[in-house]
Design a protein around this motif. Structure first.
Motif, PDB file in Angstrom:
ATOM      1  N   ASP A 135     -29.724 -24.125  94.929  1.00 20.02           N
ATOM      2  CA  ASP A 135     -30.598 -25.159  94.371  1.00 20.02           C
ATOM      3  C   ASP A 135     -31.205 -24.707  93.043  1.00 20.02           C
ATOM      4  O   ASP A 135     -31.286 -25.490  92.092  1.00 20.02           O
ATOM      5  CB  ASP A 135     -31.715 -25.514  95.355  1.00 20.02           C
ATOM      6  CG  ASP A 135     -31.208 -26.254  96.587  1.00 20.02           C
ATOM      7  OD1 ASP A 135     -30.078 -26.803  96.537  1.00 20.02           O
ATOM      8  OD2 ASP A 135     -31.932 -26.269  97.598  1.00 20.02           O
ATOM      9  N   GLU A 136     -31.639 -23.444  92.967  1.00 18.16           N
ATOM     10  CA  GLU A 136     -32.156 -22.909  91.702  1.00 18.16           C
ATOM     11  C   GLU A 136     -31.075 -22.932  90.628  1.00 18.16           C
ATOM     12  O   GLU A 136     -31.338 -23.316  89.489  1.00 18.16           O
ATOM     13  CB  GLU A 136     -32.627 -21.463  91.871  1.00 18.16           C
ATOM     14  CG  GLU A 136     -34.018 -21.288  92.382  1.00 18.16           C
ATOM     15  CD  GLU A 136     -34.464 -19.830  92.342  1.00 18.16           C
ATOM     16  OE1 GLU A 136     -35.627 -19.608  92.723  1.00 18.16           O
ATOM     17  OE2 GLU A 136     -33.693 -18.929  91.953  1.00 18.16           O
ATOM     18  N   LEU A 137     -29.870 -22.535  91.001  1.00 26.29           N
ATOM     19  CA  LEU A 137     -28.757 -22.529  90.061  1.00 26.29           C
ATOM     20  C   LEU A 137     -28.468 -23.941  89.560  1.00 26.29           C
ATOM     21  O   LEU A 137     -28.320 -24.166  88.359  1.00 26.29           O
ATOM     22  CB  LEU A 137     -27.509 -21.928  90.712  1.00 26.29           C
ATOM     23  CG  LEU A 137     -26.201 -22.011  89.928  1.00 26.29           C
ATOM     24  CD1 LEU A 137     -26.299 -21.317  88.588  1.00 26.29           C
ATOM     25  CD2 LEU A 137     -25.063 -21.432  90.757  1.00 26.29           C
ATOM     26  N   ALA A 138     -28.416 -24.899  90.469  1.00 26.16           N
ATOM     27  CA  ALA A 138     -28.127 -26.288  90.090  1.00 26.16           C
ATOM     28  C   ALA A 138     -29.211 -26.838  89.162  1.00 26.16           C
ATOM     29  O   ALA A 138     -28.909 -27.522  88.181  1.00 26.16           O
ATOM     30  CB  ALA A 138     -27.994 -27.154  91.336  1.00 26.16           C
ATOM     31  N   ALA A 139     -30.464 -26.540  89.457  1.00 26.51           N
ATOM     32  CA  ALA A 139     -31.562 -27.015  88.619  1.00 26.51           C
ATOM     33  C   ALA A 139     -31.488 -26.398  87.227  1.00 26.51           C
ATOM     34  O   ALA A 139     -31.694 -27.087  86.218  1.00 26.51           O
ATOM     35  CB  ALA A 139     -32.909 -26.695  89.274  1.00 26.51           C
ATOM     36  N   ALA A 140     -31.172 -25.112  87.145  1.00 24.00           N
ATOM     37  CA  ALA A 140     -31.061 -24.450  85.842  1.00 24.00           C
ATOM     38  C   ALA A 140     -29.892 -25.025  85.047  1.00 24.00           C
ATOM     39  O   ALA A 140     -30.007 -25.241  83.841  1.00 24.00           O
ATOM     40  CB  ALA A 140     -30.889 -22.945  86.025  1.00 24.00           C
ATOM     41  N   ALA A 141     -28.784 -25.295  85.714  1.00 24.21           N
ATOM     42  CA  ALA A 141     -27.623 -25.861  85.028  1.00 24.21           C
ATOM     43  C   ALA A 141     -27.941 -27.259  84.516  1.00 24.21           C
ATOM     44  O   ALA A 141     -27.509 -27.643  83.415  1.00 24.21           O
ATOM     45  CB  ALA A 141     -26.421 -25.896  85.966  1.00 24.21           C
ATOM     46  N   LYS A 142     -28.697 -28.003  85.285  1.00 25.90           N
ATOM     47  CA  LYS A 142     -29.079 -29.353  84.877  1.00 25.90           C
ATOM     48  C   LYS A 142     -29.996 -29.313  83.657  1.00 25.90           C
ATOM     49  O   LYS A 142     -29.914 -30.158  82.772  1.00 25.90           O
ATOM     50  CB  LYS A 142     -29.783 -30.052  86.037  1.00 25.90           C
ATOM     51  CG  LYS A 142     -30.195 -31.467  85.749  1.00 25.90           C
ATOM     52  CD  LYS A 142     -30.893 -32.067  86.961  1.00 25.90           C
ATOM     53  CE  LYS A 142     -31.466 -33.425  86.601  1.00 25.90           C
ATOM     54  NZ  LYS A 142     -32.378 -33.916  87.638  1.00 25.90           N
ATOM     55  N   ASP A 143     -30.883 -28.318  83.606  1.00 31.53           N
ATOM     56  CA  ASP A 143     -31.841 -28.183  82.524  1.00 31.53           C
ATOM     57  C   ASP A 143     -31.248 -27.642  81.230  1.00 31.53           C
ATOM     58  O   ASP A 143     -31.864 -27.745  80.181  1.00 31.53           O
ATOM     59  CB  ASP A 143     -33.005 -27.281  82.940  1.00 31.53           C
ATOM     60  CG  ASP A 143     -33.886 -27.925  84.002  1.00 31.53           C
ATOM     61  OD1 ASP A 143     -33.812 -29.162  84.178  1.00 31.53           O
ATOM     62  OD2 ASP A 143     -34.649 -27.174  84.663  1.00 31.53           O
ATOM     63  N   HIS A 144     -30.068 -27.039  81.310  1.00 33.27           N
ATOM     64  CA  HIS A 144     -29.471 -26.413  80.142  1.00 33.27           C
ATOM     65  C   HIS A 144     -28.114 -27.028  79.849  1.00 33.27           C
ATOM     66  O   HIS A 144     -27.127 -26.739  80.526  1.00 33.27           O
ATOM     67  CB  HIS A 144     -29.336 -24.897  80.347  1.00 33.27           C
ATOM     68  CG  HIS A 144     -30.670 -24.232  80.435  1.00 33.27           C
ATOM     69  ND1 HIS A 144     -31.420 -23.936  79.325  1.00 33.27           N
ATOM     70  CD2 HIS A 144     -31.415 -23.860  81.504  1.00 33.27           C
ATOM     71  CE1 HIS A 144     -32.552 -23.384  79.704  1.00 33.27           C
ATOM     72  NE2 HIS A 144     -32.581 -23.319  81.011  1.00 33.27           N
TER      73      HIS A 144
END
Length: 151
Positions: A135-144
């Motif tokens: 979930d952290e990875l997905a959120a970071a990918a979405k933000d960048h």
């Protein structure tokens, strides 16, 4: 979190794994950045295991290809605003030290190491390290946007 060290180290990682810089050039940058950020420390320890010290060459193309997805995840983490949340641990083992200690302690050293690694692995999803969870990875990918290949 040391934002400047992370940015500088992320650039150095990308160049090194794209084979645009030599091992010596990578080390110059690695030694110059602040090691106060634990994410930088642990990533640097991982990278050091991939090449031979003192050789000015670039990383082997096969090593770069094999590690590209992992390093891309590291770079994404370095560009995120997430604190490194894994517990302290040594992701760098030295066989030259390990085998005599195992011999002297009748195997206690290796058992202790296995227990320590198992406890570390229970702290998060090791498949998405240095993120703690997918979930952290997905959120970071979405933000960048660069993570999705749009830059």
């Amino acid at each position: 979190m040391d934002r400047e060290a992370r940015r500088t180290f992320a650039i150095a990682l990308r160049k090194f794994f794209a084979r645009l810089t030599t091992q010596n050039q990578f080390e110059e940058v690695a030694y110059a950045v602040s090691w106060q950020d634990p994410a930088v420390q642990y990533m640097l320890n991982c990278v050091w295991t991939l090449y031979s010290d003192g050789r000015p060459e670039r990383l082997d193309r096969q090593v770069c290809d094999a590690w590209r997805p992992e390093v891309a995840r590291w770079v994404l983490f370095l560009h995120s605003d997430l604190e490194y949340s894994w517990p302290p641990g040594n992701n760098f083992r030295c066989p030259l030290i390990d085998w005599p200690l195992n011999l002297l302690t009748l195997g206690w050293w290796e058992r202790r190491e296995r227990e320590r690694v198992a406890a570390w692995e229970r702290s998060g999803d090791v498949n998405v390290w240095p993120f703690l969870s997918s979930d952290e990875l997905a959120a970071a990918a979405k933000d960048h946007p660069f993570a999705a290949g749009s830059s």
